[in-house]
Enzyme design. Structure first.
Site, short mmCIF file in Angstrom:
data_model
loop_
_atom_site.label_atom_id
_atom_site.label_comp_id
_atom_site.label_asym_id
_atom_site.label_seq_id
_atom_site.Cartn_x
_atom_site.Cartn_y
_atom_site.Cartn_z
N ASP A 183 21.74 13.84 28.53
CA ASP A 183 21.40 14.78 27.45
C ASP A 183 20.57 15.94 27.99
O ASP A 183 20.82 17.11 27.67
CB ASP A 183 20.64 14.01 26.37
CG ASP A 183 20.51 14.77 25.07
OD1 ASP A 183 21.23 15.76 24.88
OD2 ASP A 183 19.70 14.35 24.23
N ARG A 228 29.46 28.65 17.81
CA ARG A 228 28.16 28.02 18.07
C ARG A 228 28.30 26.71 18.84
O ARG A 228 27.30 26.10 19.21
CB ARG A 228 27.44 27.75 16.74
CG ARG A 228 27.07 29.04 16.00
CD ARG A 228 26.55 28.69 14.61
NE ARG A 228 25.46 27.74 14.68
CZ ARG A 228 25.27 26.76 13.79
NH1 ARG A 228 26.09 26.60 12.76
NH2 ARG A 228 24.26 25.94 13.92
N LYS A 229 29.53 26.28 19.06
CA LYS A 229 29.73 24.98 19.70
C LYS A 229 29.85 25.12 21.22
O LYS A 229 30.65 25.92 21.70
CB LYS A 229 30.98 24.30 19.12
CG LYS A 229 30.78 23.89 17.67
CD LYS A 229 32.01 23.26 17.07
CE LYS A 229 33.03 24.32 16.72
NZ LYS A 229 34.11 23.82 15.87
#
Ligand SMILES: CCCCCCCCCCCC(=O)SCCNC(=O)CCNC(=O)[C@H](O)C(C)(C)COP(=O)(O)OP(=O)(O)OC[C@H]1O[C@@H](n2cnc3c(N)ncnc32)[C@H](O)[C@@H]1OP(=O)(O)O
Length: 258
Positions: A183, A228-229
């Protein structure tokens, strides 16, 4: 040489961190945090308002500067080698440091709070909050790591060594910790490529367990940006590339304000 990260426009005088630090009592701090969370949720905003100097309306991508951020003076950069680093980790660090010499790769500094990553933020001093990946004080017991970013390749590499406090199966790294490094690496790559993001989705295939004390590499690329992805792919391998520990894809969402 110090390498600092900047993230766009400077925060106005009254920043999130001002409010977090104001008063210094738990009730005020919690209230400030709640208000910040609520504001972020309402605006569909992102973790990295908290991590960076980026504010609504500012430009998206961060850049890695070679100047000394005033705030970070006196704060230890934890991404530098220390005595707990294995030879394998040190060798990888040397390899990527060498690659920084022509400017293609940049080493990212790393502090023990998010605020200290924010260049020029007026807030300083002792705080309770700790960056999740830097929340242990003793070298080597938690995560030892250093990230390097390649702008042309939209690629973030994190070399890391998990310590004994991160055990999952006996002798091996907890899978949640592997997820954290994925992450952070993929998220860091997304942040450096497009600016502040939130993790929306993370899919991980765990292929082999990671021995505590070993050296691994999380290697992440931004594959596509669609509005936005931000779509990323990340592989975690052993230091010599002989074993694949995990493969992952991550979707990060840019701030709706950008
Ligand atoms: C620098 C070095 C060190 C620094 C290293 C720093 C790295 C940071 C790493 C840590 C990162 C974290 O832990 S972040 C913390 C964990 N994550 C969170 O807490 C996020 C919680 N979720 C949220 O706040 C929200 O759901 C958001 C922000 C993700 C999205 O909300 P939103 O802004 O309102 O956007 P929304 O309209 O819903 O979605 C926008 C578009 O994305 C799609 N979308 C949204 N979520 C998903 C999803 N899970 N799966 C598929 N698609 C999705 C929508 O369909 C839509 O597509 P379309 O209609 O446009 O096609």
């Amino acid at each position: 040489m110090y390498v600092g990260v900047t993230w766009g426009t400077r925060a106005p005088a009254k920043s999130t961190s001002d409010r977090l630090s104001a008063g210094g009592n738990d009730r005020h701090t919690s209230a400030a945090m709640l208000s910040i969370c609520a504001r972020h949720t309402r605006g569909g905003i992102y973790l990295c308002n908290y991590l960076t100097t980026q504010r609504a309306g500012g430009p998206a991508p961060c850049h890695v500067s070679t100047s000394q951020p005033s705030l970070s003076k006196g704060h230890r950069d934890y991404s530098l080698p220390n005595a707990s680093w294995s030879q394998n980790l040190q060798d990888l660090y040397n390899k990527y440091q060498e690659l920084t010499k022509n400017g293609d790769w940049k080493r990212l500094p790393s502090y023990n709070t998010s605020v200290h990553h924010r260049e020029g933020d007026p807030m300083d001093g002792e705080r309770e909050n700790r960056l999740f990946t830097r929340n242990l004080d003793k070298d080597g017991v938690g995560l030892e790591y250093c990230m390097f970013y390649n702008k042309a390749e939209k690629r973030m590499v994190c070399i890391f060594q998990p310590g004994p406090y991160l055990e999952g199966p006996p002798g091996f790294l907890h899978g949640g910790c592997t997820a954290t490094m994925i992450d952070s690496t993929a998220g860091g790559g997304a942040v450096c490529t497009v600016g502040p993001v939130f993790t929306a989705n993370l899919n991980i295939d765990y292929r082999n367990p990671i021995l505590l004390g070993s050296t691994a590499i999380a290697d992440s690329t931004v594959e596509k940006v669609d509005g936005r992805k931000v779509y990323t792919r990340c592989t975690v391998r052993g230091h010599d590339d002989k074993v694949v520990y995990a493969e992952a894809t991550g979707l990060f969402i840019k701030s709706s304000n950008l």
